[in-house]
Design an enzyme around this catalytic site. Structure first.
Site, PDB file in Angstrom:
ATOM      1  N   LYS A   1      68.535  30.326  70.930  1.00  0.00           N
ATOM      2  CA  LYS A   1      67.356  29.474  71.016  1.00  0.00           C
ATOM      3  C   LYS A   1      67.670  28.221  71.821  1.00  0.00           C
ATOM      4  CE  LYS A   1      66.447  26.403  67.475  1.00  0.00           C
ATOM      5  NZ  LYS A   1      65.536  25.475  66.834  1.00  0.00           N
TER       6      LYS A   1
ATOM      7  N   LYS B   1      73.512  25.139  59.972  1.00  0.00           N
ATOM      8  CA  LYS B   1      73.894  23.758  60.247  1.00  0.00           C
ATOM      9  C   LYS B   1      75.083  23.321  59.405  1.00  0.00           C
ATOM     10  CE  LYS B   1      69.870  22.050  62.561  1.00  0.00           C
ATOM     11  NZ  LYS B   1      68.854  21.045  62.802  1.00  0.00           N
TER      12      LYS B   1
ATOM     13  N   LYS C   1      68.274  21.275  70.845  1.00  0.00           N
ATOM     14  CA  LYS C   1      68.754  19.927  71.160  1.00  0.00           C
ATOM     15  C   LYS C   1      70.241  19.799  70.920  1.00  0.00           C
ATOM     16  CE  LYS C   1      64.640  17.863  69.218  1.00  0.00           C
ATOM     17  NZ  LYS C   1      64.300  17.892  67.795  1.00  0.00           N
TER      18      LYS C   1
END
Ligand code: AQP
Length: 327
Positions: A193, A112, A196
């Protein structure tokens, strides 16, 4: 009853099929056999920038989806993280129990932070807050998807470290990560994966997608070379992902499904799977929209749950404060 705790971030308008299969479906099962605490992680959400109006809205929408997916507020304590101040308070103590090396080694932080221009300190301390979310309730078991395995391992280490230094305080929880369903992949990119934060929603099935959109996404899912329908995540990640979804939504073993499609084409599987997905998600969508029409009632459910969560969390926090020597 043994206890279970888990949470989902309020970072999007709709949860996706990975959250549903990897987490929510398990939450629903475990509420029957556990004293269950499920929270909407709005404090974790702000580790990356959020619009305040959107965050408020998404918190309620996530709560509505929890209930619409089958969580019963009479059985499960469904609460909002920020309504239980013991979470960030215990987090501070656990941040001081975590080494810099441990925090910077977390793959979620590495992934991230590589994607963000502005990397907040919260993104680094995220796993300490997650450990606090869990340890406050002394659960035996924490159901999560594969991507949370490393954070759960750190949680266990922090619990053991604290117990070792200050005497038995926390239950060391087990992660409950189901073998086949713990990682649902993106339909357009079955190596990644379902997530969102992916820019394109084409590979992501949202719980609140309209039936037409669901069908379209399933039908255009990327499949693999060849024509044979079999479960082989290495050679056939696309088809295997579809089989996993089929199996977890119907409760049928993958082998049975594969046997049904012997000699058939990918298209047949997709048509049937689209039906299964619509049958599962259309009622969840309708119920979510209904629940969102009475926000006062939704808020009342959350307030009542927060009161219960606070009662338990405060007891643990007091014990921790006492042990570390806070007066
Ligand atoms: N693709 C997935 N397959 C199975 N389980 C999944 N989970 C998430 N994606 C999948 C599980 O859902 C729970 C809640 O996740 P979260 O909201 O706390 O955060 P996340 O893992 O960060 O979810 P996303 O969609 O992947 O968000 P971004 O894109 O922001 O990273 C967890 O138990 C998780 O394992």
């Amino acid at each position: 009853l043994p206890r279970t705790v888990s949470g989902i971030q309020a970072t999007s308008d709709s949860l996706h099929l990975g959250n549903y299969i990897g987490a929510l479906q398990q939450f629903v099962t475990h509420q029957e056999s556990h004293d269950a605490f499920y929270f909407i992680a709005n404090m974790h959400a702000i580790t990356v920038e959020q619009d305040p109006h959107e965050l408020r809205e998404r918190t309620l929408r996530t709560a509505a989806q929890f209930i619409a997916a089958g969580l019963d507020p009479e059985k499960s304590t469904i609460f909002v993280q920020s309504q239980v101040p013991a979470h960030p308070r215990l987090s501070w103590v656990l941040e001081c129990t975590t080494s810099m090396g441990e925090a910077t080694r977390m793959t979620q932080f590495k992934d991230k932070s590589a994607k963000q221009g502005h990397v907040s300190l919260g993104l680094l301390t995220y796993p300490a807050l997650m450990a606090a979310d869990i340890l406050l309730y002394n659960p035996q078991m924490v159901p999560v998807g594969e991507d949370q395995r490393q954070h759960l391992e750190l949680t266990r280490n922090l619990a053991e470290r604290f117990n070792h230094r200050f005497g038995q305080t926390f239950v060391v929880p087990e992660a409950q990560i189901l073998k086949t369903t713990a990682k649902i992949y993106d339909l357009q990119n079955p190596e990644a994966k379902m997530s969102k934060s992916l820019p394109s929603p084409a590979g992501r099935i949202d719980l609140l997608d309209e039936p037409k959109a669901l069908t379209k996404k399933i039908k255009s899912a990327v499949t693999d070379d060849g024509t044979e329908i079999r479960y082989d995540p290495e050679e056939k990640p696309g088809v295997s992902n579809l089989l996993t979804v089929y199996s977890s939504l119907t409760g049928r073993p993958i082998d049975d499904i594969v046997a049904d499609y012997e000699g058939k084409m990918y298209g047949h599987l997709k048509v049937d799977l689209a039906e299964v997905v619509v049958e599962t998600l259309a009622p969840i969508r309708e119920r979510t929209l209904e629940l969102l029409e009475d926000r006062a009632q939704l808020q009342a459910i959350l307030d009542r749950a927060a009161e219960k969560a606070n009662g338990i969390a405060e007891v643990t926090l007091r014990e921790v404060y006492d042990k570390v020597g806070f007066i």
